[in-house]
Design an enzyme around this catalytic site. Structure first.
Site, mmCIF file in Angstrom:
data_model
loop_
_atom_site.group_PDB
_atom_site.id
_atom_site.type_symbol
_atom_site.label_atom_id
_atom_site.label_comp_id
_atom_site.label_asym_id
_atom_site.label_seq_id
_atom_site.Cartn_x
_atom_site.Cartn_y
_atom_site.Cartn_z
ATOM 1 N N ASN A 9 -35.054 -6.688 -24.126
ATOM 2 C CA ASN A 9 -36.005 -7.446 -23.706
ATOM 3 C C ASN A 9 -36.579 -8.304 -25.043
ATOM 4 O O ASN A 9 -36.766 -7.724 -26.373
ATOM 5 C CB ASN A 9 -37.249 -6.895 -23.305
ATOM 6 C CG ASN A 9 -38.773 -7.144 -23.131
ATOM 7 O OD1 ASN A 9 -38.754 -8.789 -24.327
ATOM 8 N ND2 ASN A 9 -39.795 -6.686 -22.900
ATOM 9 N N LYS A 11 -38.757 -9.485 -26.431
ATOM 10 C CA LYS A 11 -40.907 -9.698 -27.013
ATOM 11 C C LYS A 11 -40.109 -11.112 -28.153
ATOM 12 O O LYS A 11 -40.152 -12.355 -27.862
ATOM 13 C CB LYS A 11 -40.635 -8.108 -28.232
ATOM 14 C CG LYS A 11 -40.088 -7.313 -27.042
ATOM 15 C CD LYS A 11 -40.754 -6.183 -27.610
ATOM 16 C CE LYS A 11 -40.285 -4.616 -26.420
ATOM 17 N NZ LYS A 11 -41.288 -3.558 -27.439
ATOM 18 N N HIS A 96 -45.465 -5.351 -19.009
ATOM 19 C CA HIS A 96 -44.807 -5.099 -19.350
ATOM 20 C C HIS A 96 -46.483 -4.311 -20.570
ATOM 21 O O HIS A 96 -47.740 -4.995 -20.456
ATOM 22 C CB HIS A 96 -44.831 -5.491 -21.185
ATOM 23 C CG HIS A 96 -43.792 -4.790 -21.409
ATOM 24 N ND1 HIS A 96 -44.551 -4.363 -23.291
ATOM 25 C CD2 HIS A 96 -41.927 -4.965 -22.189
ATOM 26 C CE1 HIS A 96 -43.420 -3.775 -24.027
ATOM 27 N NE2 HIS A 96 -41.800 -3.763 -23.170
ATOM 28 N N GLU A 98 -47.267 -3.935 -23.821
ATOM 29 C CA GLU A 98 -47.767 -4.812 -24.717
ATOM 30 C C GLU A 98 -48.643 -5.583 -24.392
ATOM 31 O O GLU A 98 -50.041 -5.868 -24.583
ATOM 32 C CB GLU A 98 -46.882 -5.526 -25.510
ATOM 33 C CG GLU A 98 -45.790 -4.041 -26.236
ATOM 34 C CD GLU A 98 -44.147 -4.487 -26.224
ATOM 35 O OE1 GLU A 98 -44.248 -5.306 -26.341
ATOM 36 O OE2 GLU A 98 -43.842 -3.498 -26.704
ATOM 37 N N GLU A 165 -41.164 2.917 -18.306
ATOM 38 C CA GLU A 165 -40.922 2.296 -20.157
ATOM 39 C C GLU A 165 -42.628 3.301 -20.469
ATOM 40 O O GLU A 165 -43.466 3.050 -20.346
ATOM 41 C CB GLU A 165 -41.369 1.493 -20.513
ATOM 42 C CG GLU A 165 -40.252 0.434 -19.803
ATOM 43 C CD GLU A 165 -40.208 -0.935 -20.830
ATOM 44 O OE1 GLU A 165 -39.054 -0.905 -21.622
ATOM 45 O OE2 GLU A 165 -41.186 -1.649 -21.195
ATOM 46 N N GLY A 171 -39.836 1.652 -29.107
ATOM 47 C CA GLY A 171 -40.097 0.927 -30.591
ATOM 48 C C GLY A 171 -40.251 2.349 -31.742
ATOM 49 O O GLY A 171 -41.088 2.214 -32.565
ATOM 50 N N SER A 204 -36.862 2.669 -26.768
ATOM 51 C CA SER A 204 -35.714 3.421 -27.588
ATOM 52 C C SER A 204 -33.974 3.657 -27.286
ATOM 53 O O SER A 204 -33.555 4.934 -27.471
ATOM 54 C CB SER A 204 -35.934 4.195 -28.733
ATOM 55 O OG SER A 204 -37.590 4.522 -29.340
HETATM 56 P P1 13P Z 1 -37.823 -0.198 -27.478
HETATM 57 O O1 13P Z 1 -36.235 -0.762 -27.156
HETATM 58 O O2 13P Z 1 -37.900 -1.561 -29.024
HETATM 59 O O3 13P Z 1 -38.473 0.639 -27.669
HETATM 60 O O4 13P Z 1 -38.577 -1.306 -27.028
HETATM 61 C C1 13P Z 1 -38.565 -1.005 -25.458
HETATM 62 C C2 13P Z 1 -39.662 -2.136 -24.526
HETATM 63 O O5 13P Z 1 -40.314 -2.604 -24.697
HETATM 64 C C3 13P Z 1 -38.800 -2.960 -23.910
HETATM 65 O O6 13P Z 1 -39.311 -3.671 -22.342
#
Ligand code: 13P
Length: 241
Positions: A9, A11, A96, A98, A165, A171, A204
């Site tokens: 992803n 983003k 997601h 976010e 997740e 992150g 992560s």
């Molecule tokens: P990270 O792998 O950067 O922690 O992000 C995970 C994520 O949100 C994937 O959709």
């Protein structure tokens, strides 16, 4: 048999030029990748055109990061299923954290987007997961069961991927302990009508923890943010042992 799905992803990262540079470094590292796994790149809308042209003949599937529930209309800033499938998009991330946290996405809109994705032949990757506060309050299980019930109402479970997740692991470098990630993944499976829905872990995921994560019996893949942005690290992840 449950399918293994490893998805990046991106983003809000990478221009078209940067996306092509990534592909150049990434595709040549897939020669020995076992056939048992599906590889997906969920990229910004602006990179779909360039990637779809350059993924022909490769085993990498194209994914997007959102889809609207209407076919067209006055929805500034949104994108329809047909606009995605025109580029050969097969997967789409829905719900997601976010989007839930920063853009007002609710279980109701997630449910509408899931159904719209499927109506266009897209496989949605539904994200669920708890915040640190919810985990500390002992609400993880009830929160996830509630999200699944609301999000999956009327959704076809034969064309679906779910990603667990935990928000606190995204992150942060703070991966969920693998046994715990496996436990929650099993809990998610126990709530599904179709036991063959692939369930990913996300948060992560890195080259140095992917082997351990994929060794867990209930985890069928990974949804990878930061570590999917560089060819070598994402190649190491999709080539997990
Ligand atoms: P990270 O792998 O950067 O922690 O992000 C995970 C994520 O949100 C994937 O959709």
């Amino acid at each position: 048999m449950r399918k293994i799905v490893i998805a990046g992803n991106w983003k809000m990262h990478k221009t078209q030029a940067e996306s092509l540079e990534f592909l150049h470094g990434f595709l040549k590292q897939l020669d020995e990748t076992p056939d048992d796994r599906e590889i997906v790149l969920c990229v910004p809308f602006t990179a779909l055109g360039a990637l779809s042209k350059n993924l022909h003949g490769s085993r990498v599937r194209l994914g997007a990061q959102n889809v609207h529930w209407e076919a067209s209309g006055a929805y500034t800033g949104e994108i329809s299923g047909a606009m995605l499938t025109e580029f050969g998009v097969r997967y789409v991330v829905v719900g997601h954290s976010e989007r839930r946290q920063f853009f007002g996405e609710t279980d109701e809109t997630v449910n509408l987007r899931l159904k719209a994705a499927q109506n266009h032949g897209l496989i949605p990757i539904l994200c669920v997961g708890e915040s640190k506060q919810q985990r500390d309050a002992g609400e993880t299980e009830s929160l996830i069961v509630g999200q699944l019930q609301a999000d999956l109402e009327g959704v076809d479970q034969s064309q679906l991927v779910i990603a667990y997740e935990p928000i606190w692991a995204i992150g942060t470098g703070d991966t969920c302990e693998t046994l715990e990630a496996n436990r929650i993944t099993a809990l998610i499976r126990s709530q599904l009508k179709n036991p063959d829905v692939p369930i990913q872990y996300g948060g992560s995921v890195k080259p140095d923890n992917i082997d351990e994560i994929m060794a867990q019996p209930d985890i069928d893949g990974a949804l990878v943010g930061g570590a999917s942005l560089t060819p070598d690290s994402f190649a190491r992840i999709v080539n997990y042992q």
